[in-house]
Design a protein around this motif. Sequence first.
Motif, PDB file in Angstrom:
ATOM      1  N   LEU A 178       0.394  -3.734   3.336  1.00 40.08           N
ATOM      2  CA  LEU A 178       1.626  -3.629   3.665  1.00 40.08           C
ATOM      3  C   LEU A 178       1.261  -2.566   4.980  1.00 40.08           C
ATOM      4  O   LEU A 178       1.531  -0.656   4.455  1.00 40.08           O
ATOM      5  N   VAL A 179       1.610  -2.505   6.511  1.00 44.26           N
ATOM      6  CA  VAL A 179       1.567  -1.579   7.143  1.00 44.26           C
ATOM      7  C   VAL A 179       2.881  -0.639   7.900  1.00 44.26           C
ATOM      8  O   VAL A 179       3.285  -1.687   8.672  1.00 44.26           O
ATOM      9  N   THR A 180       3.475   0.222   7.509  1.00 50.82           N
ATOM     10  CA  THR A 180       4.803   0.589   8.352  1.00 50.82           C
ATOM     11  C   THR A 180       4.567   2.018   8.647  1.00 50.82           C
ATOM     12  O   THR A 180       3.599   2.380   8.548  1.00 50.82           O
ATOM     13  N   ASP A 181       6.156   2.874   8.767  1.00 50.91           N
ATOM     14  CA  ASP A 181       5.938   3.681   9.913  1.00 50.91           C
ATOM     15  C   ASP A 181       5.897   5.113   8.917  1.00 50.91           C
ATOM     16  O   ASP A 181       6.057   6.222   9.516  1.00 50.91           O
ATOM     17  N   GLU A 182       6.681   4.621   7.707  1.00 56.21           N
ATOM     18  CA  GLU A 182       6.590   6.392   7.208  1.00 56.21           C
ATOM     19  C   GLU A 182       7.144   5.642   5.793  1.00 56.21           C
ATOM     20  O   GLU A 182       7.268   4.200   5.431  1.00 56.21           O
ATOM     21  N   ASP A 183       6.740   6.592   4.848  1.00 56.12           N
ATOM     22  CA  ASP A 183       6.177   6.823   3.408  1.00 56.12           C
ATOM     23  C   ASP A 183       8.326   5.986   3.439  1.00 56.12           C
ATOM     24  O   ASP A 183       8.963   6.566   2.899  1.00 56.12           O
ATOM     25  N   PRO A 184       7.984   4.510   2.484  1.00 55.24           N
ATOM     26  CA  PRO A 184       8.970   4.067   2.148  1.00 55.24           C
ATOM     27  C   PRO A 184       9.127   4.925   0.578  1.00 55.24           C
ATOM     28  O   PRO A 184      11.063   4.419  -0.076  1.00 55.24           O
ATOM     29  N   GLY A 185       8.527   5.649  -0.146  1.00 48.44           N
ATOM     30  CA  GLY A 185       9.280   6.729  -1.105  1.00 48.44           C
ATOM     31  C   GLY A 185       8.372   5.656  -2.998  1.00 48.44           C
ATOM     32  O   GLY A 185       8.759   4.899  -2.536  1.00 48.44           O
ATOM     33  N   GLU A 186       8.713   6.329  -3.830  1.00 49.68           N
ATOM     34  CA  GLU A 186       7.583   6.444  -4.610  1.00 49.68           C
ATOM     35  C   GLU A 186       8.006   5.124  -5.160  1.00 49.68           C
ATOM     36  O   GLU A 186       6.826   4.697  -5.770  1.00 49.68           O
ATOM     37  N   ALA A 187       9.148   5.145  -5.601  1.00 48.06           N
ATOM     38  CA  ALA A 187      10.085   3.712  -6.481  1.00 48.06           C
ATOM     39  C   ALA A 187       9.394   2.369  -5.316  1.00 48.06           C
ATOM     40  O   ALA A 187       8.868   1.748  -5.875  1.00 48.06           O
ATOM     41  N   VAL A 188       9.279   2.099  -3.426  1.00 43.04           N
ATOM     42  CA  VAL A 188       8.885   1.059  -3.279  1.00 43.04           C
ATOM     43  C   VAL A 188       7.214   0.648  -3.407  1.00 43.04           C
ATOM     44  O   VAL A 188       7.077  -0.027  -3.477  1.00 43.04           O
ATOM     45  N   VAL A 189       6.959   2.059  -3.018  1.00 40.21           N
ATOM     46  CA  VAL A 189       4.668   2.101  -3.247  1.00 40.21           C
ATOM     47  C   VAL A 189       4.956   1.234  -4.722  1.00 40.21           C
ATOM     48  O   VAL A 189       4.067   0.880  -4.291  1.00 40.21           O
ATOM     49  N   ASN A 190       5.812   2.247  -5.719  1.00 41.29           N
ATOM     50  CA  ASN A 190       5.217   1.498  -6.774  1.00 41.29           C
ATOM     51  C   ASN A 190       4.799   0.259  -7.031  1.00 41.29           C
ATOM     52  O   ASN A 190       4.902  -1.186  -6.936  1.00 41.29           O
ATOM     53  N   ALA A 191       6.668  -1.040  -6.204  1.00 43.42           N
ATOM     54  CA  ALA A 191       6.673  -1.669  -6.389  1.00 43.42           C
ATOM     55  C   ALA A 191       5.910  -2.826  -5.158  1.00 43.42           C
ATOM     56  O   ALA A 191       6.134  -3.931  -5.815  1.00 43.42           O
ATOM     57  N   CYS A 192       5.583  -2.024  -3.800  1.00 45.15           N
ATOM     58  CA  CYS A 192       4.230  -2.623  -3.266  1.00 45.15           C
ATOM     59  C   CYS A 192       2.711  -3.278  -4.169  1.00 45.15           C
ATOM     60  O   CYS A 192       2.994  -3.976  -3.951  1.00 45.15           O
ATOM     61  N   ILE A 193       2.847  -2.335  -4.598  1.00 42.49           N
ATOM     62  CA  ILE A 193       1.744  -2.404  -4.978  1.00 42.49           C
ATOM     63  C   ILE A 193       1.457  -2.922  -6.465  1.00 42.49           C
ATOM     64  O   ILE A 193       0.914  -4.128  -6.342  1.00 42.49           O
ATOM     65  N   GLU A 194       2.706  -3.347  -7.750  1.00 41.61           N
ATOM     66  CA  GLU A 194       2.733  -4.071  -8.164  1.00 41.61           C
ATOM     67  C   GLU A 194       2.947  -5.161  -7.750  1.00 41.61           C
ATOM     68  O   GLU A 194       2.111  -7.090  -8.143  1.00 41.61           O
ATOM     69  N   SER A 195       3.159  -5.872  -6.722  1.00 42.24           N
ATOM     70  CA  SER A 195       3.518  -7.148  -6.143  1.00 42.24           C
ATOM     71  C   SER A 195       2.669  -7.264  -5.420  1.00 42.24           C
ATOM     72  O   SER A 195       2.146  -8.274  -4.244  1.00 42.24           O
ATOM     73  N   ASN A 196       1.065  -6.507  -5.024  1.00 37.98           N
ATOM     74  CA  ASN A 196       0.001  -6.854  -4.213  1.00 37.98           C
ATOM     75  C   ASN A 196       0.311  -7.006  -3.069  1.00 37.98           C
ATOM     76  O   ASN A 196      -0.683  -6.727  -1.735  1.00 37.98           O
ATOM     77  N   TRP A 197       0.954  -5.534  -3.170  1.00 37.40           N
ATOM     78  CA  TRP A 197       0.578  -5.192  -1.140  1.00 37.40           C
ATOM     79  C   TRP A 197       0.534  -3.824  -1.991  1.00 37.40           C
ATOM     80  O   TRP A 197       1.367  -2.874  -1.606  1.00 37.40           O
ATOM     81  N   PHE A 198      -0.542  -3.642  -0.968  1.00 36.17           N
ATOM     82  CA  PHE A 198      -1.029  -1.681  -0.882  1.00 36.17           C
ATOM     83  C   PHE A 198      -0.146  -0.748   0.548  1.00 36.17           C
ATOM     84  O   PHE A 198      -0.852  -1.604   1.870  1.00 36.17           O
ATOM     85  N   PRO A 199       0.732  -0.123   0.538  1.00 31.75           N
ATOM     86  CA  PRO A 199       1.591   0.443   1.793  1.00 31.75           C
ATOM     87  C   PRO A 199       0.744   1.592   1.951  1.00 31.75           C
ATOM     88  O   PRO A 199       0.185   2.178   1.599  1.00 31.75           O
ATOM     89  N   VAL A 200       0.409   1.155   3.227  1.00 31.72           N
ATOM     90  CA  VAL A 200      -0.278   2.244   4.646  1.00 31.72           C
ATOM     91  C   VAL A 200       0.693   3.104   4.863  1.00 31.72           C
ATOM     92  O   VAL A 200       1.223   2.161   5.999  1.00 31.72           O
ATOM     93  N   TRP A 201       0.867   4.267   5.473  1.00 27.18           N
ATOM     94  CA  TRP A 201       1.715   4.323   6.080  1.00 27.18           C
ATOM     95  C   TRP A 201       1.600   5.792   7.566  1.00 27.18           C
ATOM     96  O   TRP A 201       1.551   6.188   7.921  1.00 27.18           O
ATOM     97  N   ASN A 202      -0.142   5.682   6.627  1.00 26.47           N
ATOM     98  CA  ASN A 202      -0.888   7.328   7.554  1.00 26.47           C
ATOM     99  C   ASN A 202      -2.571   6.648   7.324  1.00 26.47           C
ATOM    100  O   ASN A 202      -2.883   5.917   6.755  1.00 26.47           O
TER     101      ASN A 202
END
Length: 331
Positions: free
Chosen positions: A284-308
């Motif tokens: 999941l590519v986005t424009d800024e850090d969505p915060g630790e809770a959302v980052v962990n939820a993304c990873i648990e849901s099989n979407w690794f978040p990237v913002w840099n």
Amino acid sequence: MSPKQKGKLQQRAEWICIQLASNKSVSLKEFTDFCSQMAKEPGEKSVKPENLASEWSKLAWGIASALTHVGYSVSFEDGDTPDDGKSLKCPQFEVARYKSDAFLVYDKPEKKKKIGNLVAFFLREKIERRSVFLGSGSTVFWVGRAMFEQKVSFEHLFYSINIPLICYWAELSKEGTVPPVKSVKIPEGSFQIAEFRYGPMRELQRQREVGVAVVGADGCRYDPKSASVSLYANSEDVGNNTNSITDMAVHAVVVCLTSDKISEDPGKGPGPTISGRSGVTGILVTDEDPGEAVVNACIESNWFPVWNEKRFDLVPKKGQNTGQKKGRESI
């Protein structure tokens, strides 16, 4: 300022914009020649070159600032001759035609531009020469725009249904420029005029495989109770098309989504869930850090978040324990 002065200022500003749209650049000398010619019309007063230089500076800088704010790449350069003075250049100005109420190219342009730059970097540096399918969304359009602005050739095999993007590449890939790709394969289908995108593509499901799919999403619902997220489309047709594309990917699915669309309570939707094949890397590519809770939820849901760019190096490698519920093989 009198109404006549305002009208003249507007006329000159519009002329500068027309020149940018037609020629991608306009110089001080061209501006003064235009104003001097207009001053010869009946009822007009002669103009002083020094006054025109001052007006050019104000208008050009104002237009450049406005264009930069909505995501254009603008520069001031010396003219082709010593008499030209500074030239205002904006190679991508014509992209403004590729938008509609359903294809919002300039909605949150700074966010989409950052996402576009990140995904273009990923395609250039991280996936070697795998085949790529570019989806139809307006944020994916910014991916293609970033690819063009990098002035390098991408050696991948590209598929796409993003007709505005393909037209943009073709229009700007003139002599002296470097097109990002030599050709694009366009799947058979129909184009929805009002929606400015491809219609249903159910017949394409599982008919081909690609290495990487790059698509957009309409939103991401974050559920703090289950510590999970779900990416979704707002309409059934868009969701079906998006999942047709993601189902083709055997290496990675990249979803582009601006950070303001990650929410516990989406304003509209959610519609069909966006997913991919089991065992395929989800990014999941986005424009800024969505915060630790959302980052962990993304990873648990099989979407690794990237913002840099550095985050791409953290995408789990094959065989690593990612902490994801189902696990996705990585790049």
